[in-house]
Design a protein around this motif. Sequence first.
Motif, PDB file in Angstrom:
ATOM      1  N   UNK A   1      -4.229   5.447   8.034  1.00 45.42           N
ATOM      2  CA  UNK A   1      -5.482   4.930   8.577  1.00 45.42           C
ATOM      3  C   UNK A   1      -5.291   3.525   9.148  1.00 45.42           C
ATOM      4  N   UNK A   2      -4.612   2.668   8.413  1.00 48.26           N
ATOM      5  CA  UNK A   2      -4.388   1.301   8.867  1.00 48.26           C
ATOM      6  C   UNK A   2      -3.442   1.235  10.061  1.00 48.26           C
ATOM      7  N   UNK A   3      -2.555   2.199  10.188  1.00 47.77           N
ATOM      8  CA  UNK A   3      -1.645   2.210  11.337  1.00 47.77           C
ATOM      9  C   UNK A   3      -2.371   2.581  12.623  1.00 47.77           C
ATOM     10  N   UNK A   4      -3.401   3.407  12.532  1.00 47.18           N
ATOM     11  CA  UNK A   4      -4.110   3.857  13.736  1.00 47.18           C
ATOM     12  C   UNK A   4      -5.231   2.934  14.171  1.00 47.18           C
ATOM     13  N   UNK A   5      -5.624   1.984  13.371  1.00 47.20           N
ATOM     14  CA  UNK A   5      -6.735   1.107  13.718  1.00 47.20           C
ATOM     15  C   UNK A   5      -6.489   0.324  15.014  1.00 47.20           C
ATOM     16  N   UNK A   6      -5.326  -0.298  15.225  1.00 45.08           N
ATOM     17  CA  UNK A   6      -5.152  -1.038  16.496  1.00 45.08           C
ATOM     18  C   UNK A   6      -5.312  -0.154  17.730  1.00 45.08           C
ATOM     19  N   UNK A   7      -4.792   1.068  17.692  1.00 47.73           N
ATOM     20  CA  UNK A   7      -4.918   1.962  18.841  1.00 47.73           C
ATOM     21  C   UNK A   7      -6.369   2.366  19.065  1.00 47.73           C
ATOM     22  N   UNK A   8      -7.077   2.580  17.987  1.00 48.22           N
ATOM     23  CA  UNK A   8      -8.475   2.983  18.087  1.00 48.22           C
ATOM     24  C   UNK A   8      -9.333   1.864  18.672  1.00 48.22           C
ATOM     25  N   UNK A   9      -9.125   0.658  18.190  1.00 45.21           N
ATOM     26  CA  UNK A   9      -9.904  -0.478  18.683  1.00 45.21           C
ATOM     27  C   UNK A   9      -9.585  -0.749  20.148  1.00 45.21           C
TER      28      UNK A   9
ATOM     29  N   UNK B   1       0.855  -1.183   0.000  1.00 45.34           N
ATOM     30  CA  UNK B   1       0.000   0.000   0.000  1.00 45.34           C
ATOM     31  C   UNK B   1       0.893   1.235   0.000  1.00 45.34           C
ATOM     32  N   UNK B   2       0.777   2.043  -1.048  1.00 45.71           N
ATOM     33  CA  UNK B   2       1.634   3.224  -1.174  1.00 45.71           C
ATOM     34  C   UNK B   2       0.917   4.528  -0.855  1.00 45.71           C
ATOM     35  N   UNK B   3      -0.395   4.484  -0.792  1.00 50.08           N
ATOM     36  CA  UNK B   3      -1.162   5.681  -0.476  1.00 50.08           C
ATOM     37  C   UNK B   3      -0.920   6.048   0.992  1.00 50.08           C
ATOM     38  N   UNK B   4      -0.413   7.263   1.258  1.00 52.98           N
ATOM     39  CA  UNK B   4      -0.094   7.614   2.654  1.00 52.98           C
ATOM     40  C   UNK B   4      -1.332   7.742   3.540  1.00 52.98           C
ATOM     41  N   UNK B   5      -2.465   8.129   2.978  1.00 54.73           N
ATOM     42  CA  UNK B   5      -3.679   8.264   3.777  1.00 54.73           C
ATOM     43  C   UNK B   5      -4.204   6.899   4.211  1.00 54.73           C
ATOM     44  N   UNK B   6      -4.234   5.953   3.312  1.00 48.46           N
ATOM     45  CA  UNK B   6      -4.693   4.600   3.646  1.00 48.46           C
ATOM     46  C   UNK B   6      -3.711   3.954   4.614  1.00 48.46           C
ATOM     47  N   UNK B   7      -2.438   4.156   4.389  1.00 48.17           N
ATOM     48  CA  UNK B   7      -1.419   3.594   5.272  1.00 48.17           C
ATOM     49  C   UNK B   7      -1.539   4.162   6.688  1.00 48.17           C
TER      50      UNK B   7
END
Length: 105
Positions: free
Chosen positions: A40-48, A32-38
């Motif tokens: 977003x996926x990095x913050x999901x564990x902290x959010x959950x 995944x090269x899109x910085x916004x998607x990347x």
Amino acid sequence: MDAGLFFTYLVVMAGVTYLIRVVPFVMINKKITNPYVSAFLEYIPYTVLTAMTIPAIFYSTDSVITAASGFVIAIILAYFEKSLITVALSASLGVFVAQFILQTI
């Protein structure tokens, strides 16, 4: 509940859970090269983790005041980058002391 119906539900649930976990790996086979998607996926564990932990904190004691005191202590110590064990033990001790104070008053 009938055993046959239970196992039918169990198999359907297992299949849906398996598909939810496998489909992203099959559909996305490149980096995944899109910085916004990347991001977003990095913050999901902290959010959950936060979404699961915060309600548990406030419903773990009989009083919201004692839970809030432990929460505030944990936030302050985490802000100053103390270790996880220090934050957890200090928050627990804060709840214990607050509970003791409320019971004696």
